[in-house]
Scaffold this motif. Structure first.
Motif, PDB file in Angstrom:
ATOM      1  N   ARG A  88       0.823  -1.216   0.000  1.00  0.00           N
ATOM      2  CA  ARG A  88       0.000   0.000   0.000  1.00  0.00           C
ATOM      3  C   ARG A  88       0.855   1.263   0.000  1.00  0.00           C
ATOM      4  N   ILE A  89       1.960   1.229   0.730  1.00  0.00           N
ATOM      5  CA  ILE A  89       2.872   2.381   0.761  1.00  0.00           C
ATOM      6  C   ILE A  89       3.486   2.598  -0.620  1.00  0.00           C
ATOM      7  N   GLN A  90       3.930   1.528  -1.264  1.00  0.00           N
ATOM      8  CA  GLN A  90       4.507   1.643  -2.604  1.00  0.00           C
ATOM      9  C   GLN A  90       3.465   2.118  -3.612  1.00  0.00           C
ATOM     10  N   ALA A  91       2.234   1.635  -3.487  1.00  0.00           N
ATOM     11  CA  ALA A  91       1.161   2.055  -4.399  1.00  0.00           C
ATOM     12  C   ALA A  91       0.847   3.536  -4.218  1.00  0.00           C
ATOM     13  N   MET A  92       0.863   4.014  -2.981  1.00  0.00           N
ATOM     14  CA  MET A  92       0.594   5.426  -2.727  1.00  0.00           C
ATOM     15  C   MET A  92       1.689   6.303  -3.332  1.00  0.00           C
ATOM     16  N   GLU A  93       2.933   5.872  -3.202  1.00  0.00           N
ATOM     17  CA  GLU A  93       4.029   6.642  -3.783  1.00  0.00           C
ATOM     18  C   GLU A  93       3.914   6.695  -5.308  1.00  0.00           C
ATOM     19  N   MET A  94       3.585   5.561  -5.913  1.00  0.00           N
ATOM     20  CA  MET A  94       3.443   5.539  -7.372  1.00  0.00           C
ATOM     21  C   MET A  94       2.263   6.403  -7.827  1.00  0.00           C
ATOM     22  N   ARG A  95       1.172   6.403  -7.054  1.00  0.00           N
ATOM     23  CA  ARG A  95       0.022   7.241  -7.385  1.00  0.00           C
ATOM     24  C   ARG A  95       0.426   8.712  -7.370  1.00  0.00           C
ATOM     25  N   CYS A  96       1.236   9.111  -6.381  1.00  0.00           N
ATOM     26  CA  CYS A  96       1.700  10.498  -6.306  1.00  0.00           C
ATOM     27  C   CYS A  96       2.607  10.855  -7.482  1.00  0.00           C
TER      28      CYS A  96
END
Length: 177
Positions: A88-96
């Motif tokens: 989830r942390i990696q997905a949030m960074e990629m979304r940003c």
């Protein structure tokens, strides 16, 4: 000041908010999810900056790291990381990063290509998950060198039996990893 806070993840469990961090009996997942939501809301409020073509990409990334990621990283030293929360942390960074670069998921551009474009703009940098893990280790080192209550709590044990089930992941289980 503490007040009763109803966790969004599980209505039957209780948790509370203390100094802006959610303390839950089920672990760090509610806190991480709340931080992701707060950082995503901050990212959405700055939409005009992200869409402005007159601002350089390197400036946008620096703004994102100071305005959005600082919200996300608040009290990350106390999180217990699981495989799900790491994803989830990696997905949030990629979304940003995709938002900054103006890339949608319909463009079919891989995450590696997004990282390459970011590296070209600002050079080598530390990803978000690595930052969380580094901060945890830094805090652990600080606590183990001290001689206060935090060290006693961290190294202490609780008397009593253990219930039958798979052992829950603890904060200190992330340190050797």
């Amino acid at each position: 000041m503490t007040h009763q806070y109803q966790c969004p993840a599980a209505e039957s469990r209780t948790c509370f908010k203390y100094l802006g961090a959610i303390i839950a009996d089920e672990g760090s997942k509610p806190e991480i999810l709340a931080r992701i939501a707060q950082a995503t809301a901050a990212l959405a409020k700055l939409k005009t900056i992200w869409n402005d073509r007159n601002i350089a990409l390197s400036s946008k990334i620096r703004l994102m790291r100071s305005l959005v990621m600082s919200i996300f990283l608040y009290a990350c030293e106390s999180w217990t990381l699981t495989a799900d929360t790491e994803r989830r942390i990696q997905a949030m960074e990629m979304r940003c990063l995709r938002k900054l670069l103006g890339i949608t998921y319909r463009d079919h551009i891989s995450n590696e290509e997004v990282r390459n474009r970011t590296r070209q703009a600002i050079g080598p940098h530390e990803d978000l998950l690595t930052t969380v893990k580094r901060r945890k280790l830094k805090w652990y080192g600080y606590i183990t060198r001290s001689s206060g209550l935090a060290k006693t709590i961290l190294q202490g044990t609780v008397q009593g039996g253990q219930r039958r089930s798979r052992q829950k992941k603890r904060w200190e289980d992330n340190i050797p990893e």
